[in-house]
Scaffold this motif. Structure first.
Motif, short mmCIF file in Angstrom:
data_model
loop_
_atom_site.label_atom_id
_atom_site.label_comp_id
_atom_site.label_asym_id
_atom_site.label_seq_id
_atom_site.Cartn_x
_atom_site.Cartn_y
_atom_site.Cartn_z
N ASP A 8 8.96 2.83 -16.44
CA ASP A 8 7.59 2.44 -16.09
C ASP A 8 7.32 2.56 -14.60
N PHE A 9 6.07 2.79 -14.28
CA PHE A 9 5.58 2.78 -12.90
C PHE A 9 5.21 1.33 -12.62
N GLN A 10 5.93 0.67 -11.72
CA GLN A 10 5.71 -0.75 -11.47
C GLN A 10 4.93 -0.95 -10.18
N LEU A 11 3.98 -1.87 -10.26
CA LEU A 11 3.15 -2.20 -9.11
C LEU A 11 3.23 -3.70 -8.88
N THR A 12 3.79 -4.10 -7.74
CA THR A 12 3.90 -5.51 -7.37
C THR A 12 3.22 -5.68 -6.03
N GLY A 13 2.01 -6.19 -6.05
CA GLY A 13 1.24 -6.30 -4.82
C GLY A 13 0.95 -4.91 -4.27
N ALA A 14 1.37 -4.68 -3.03
CA ALA A 14 1.14 -3.37 -2.40
C ALA A 14 2.40 -2.50 -2.44
N VAL A 15 3.34 -2.82 -3.34
CA VAL A 15 4.58 -2.05 -3.44
C VAL A 15 4.65 -1.38 -4.81
N ALA A 16 4.78 -0.06 -4.80
CA ALA A 16 4.92 0.72 -6.04
C ALA A 16 6.38 1.15 -6.16
N THR A 17 6.97 0.92 -7.33
CA THR A 17 8.36 1.32 -7.59
C THR A 17 8.38 2.19 -8.83
N PHE A 18 9.05 3.34 -8.72
CA PHE A 18 9.12 4.26 -9.85
C PHE A 18 10.34 5.15 -9.71
N LYS A 19 10.73 5.78 -10.83
CA LYS A 19 11.87 6.69 -10.86
C LYS A 19 11.39 8.06 -11.30
N LEU A 20 11.89 9.10 -10.62
CA LEU A 20 11.58 10.48 -10.96
C LEU A 20 12.87 11.23 -11.26
N GLU A 21 12.83 12.08 -12.27
CA GLU A 21 13.99 12.88 -12.64
C GLU A 21 13.79 14.33 -12.19
N ALA A 22 14.81 14.88 -11.55
CA ALA A 22 14.78 16.29 -11.16
C ALA A 22 15.26 17.11 -12.37
N LYS A 23 14.49 18.11 -12.73
CA LYS A 23 14.81 18.98 -13.86
C LYS A 23 15.40 20.28 -13.34
N PRO A 24 16.10 21.02 -14.19
CA PRO A 24 16.62 22.34 -13.75
C PRO A 24 15.49 23.30 -13.36
N THR A 25 14.30 23.07 -13.91
CA THR A 25 13.16 23.94 -13.61
C THR A 25 12.40 23.52 -12.37
N GLY A 26 12.72 22.34 -11.82
CA GLY A 26 12.02 21.86 -10.64
C GLY A 26 11.89 20.36 -10.64
N SER A 27 11.19 19.84 -9.65
CA SER A 27 11.02 18.40 -9.55
C SER A 27 9.63 18.07 -9.03
N LEU A 28 9.26 16.81 -9.15
CA LEU A 28 7.97 16.32 -8.67
C LEU A 28 8.22 15.48 -7.43
N ARG A 29 7.57 15.83 -6.35
CA ARG A 29 7.74 15.07 -5.12
C ARG A 29 7.01 13.74 -5.23
N PRO A 30 7.60 12.66 -4.73
CA PRO A 30 6.97 11.34 -4.86
C PRO A 30 5.63 11.24 -4.12
N ASP A 31 5.51 11.93 -2.98
CA ASP A 31 4.24 11.87 -2.24
C ASP A 31 3.12 12.55 -3.02
N LEU A 32 3.43 13.59 -3.81
CA LEU A 32 2.39 14.24 -4.62
C LEU A 32 1.95 13.33 -5.75
N LEU A 33 2.88 12.60 -6.33
CA LEU A 33 2.51 11.67 -7.40
C LEU A 33 1.61 10.58 -6.88
N LEU A 34 1.88 10.05 -5.71
CA LEU A 34 1.08 8.95 -5.16
C LEU A 34 -0.24 9.43 -4.59
N ARG A 35 -0.33 10.68 -4.23
CA ARG A 35 -1.56 11.20 -3.63
C ARG A 35 -2.66 11.21 -4.68
#
Length: 185
Positions: A158-185
């Protein structure tokens, strides 16, 4: 013909934080290479026309993103106890790019970049949102090619939001990965 030299793989865990979070991945790589040299470790070098230190890094962090458990594998030509290597590396490191742990791994162990495919991110937001809507898709343009990424494929748990702090996990795949700054943008 000479005997092949035994190589020892030393896995480093280091932190990239403070002002040095603004370093690019290549700058971090150069800085850690210098740290290994200053520590006096017997590092292995590649063969060929342009020899360089045999060091491999885990997934790259975007510029401006710090990390507390980043991974690098250094190949050594001679055995040095992990405690002695850690002490030498910490003496040669700066506070914001500090080596925190060393341990030897098997020569055939998975590379640092694939050994740990899931990364945990903690983002301090500028305001406290009630909810952060996750997009169904993110369009990324790299080298004039557009790629469509689906965050649900990369998000672990899950994407967790506690106040002004967001905590999440991303998995890198063999085909590529998602940058955390792009997800938050």
């Amino acid at each position: 013909m000479s005997e092949p030299q035994q190589i020892f793989r030393l896995r480093l865990t280091f932190a990239k934080q403070g002002r040095l979070a603004m370093l690019s991945h290549l700058e971090v790589a150069r800085a850690l290479e210098r740290t290994v040299r200053r520590a006096g470790l017997p590092y292995a070098v590649s063969q060929g026309f342009s020899p360089h230190m045999l060091i491999a890094f885990g997934a790259a962090l975007p510029v401006g993103v710090g990390g507390t458990h980043e991974i690098a594998d250094v190949r050594l030509t001679h055995y040095v106890s992990a405690d002695k290597a850690l002490s030498a590396l910490q003496e040669a490191s700066v506070a914001d790019l500090m080596v925190k742990d060393c341990r030897y791994i098997e020569p055939k162990a998975a590379a640092a970049s694939v050994a740990f495919p899931v990364s945990t991110y903690r983002a301090l937001l500028s305001c406290t949102p009630a909810v952060i809507p996750l997009p169904d898709e993110i369009h990324v343009v790299r080298k004039k090619k557009e790629k469509v990424l689906h965050p649900a494929e990369f998000l672990v748990g899950d994407f967790q939001l506690t106040g002004a702090v967001a905590t999440f996990k991303l998995e890198a795949k063999p085909t590529g990965s998602l940058r955390p700054d792009l997800l938050l943008r």
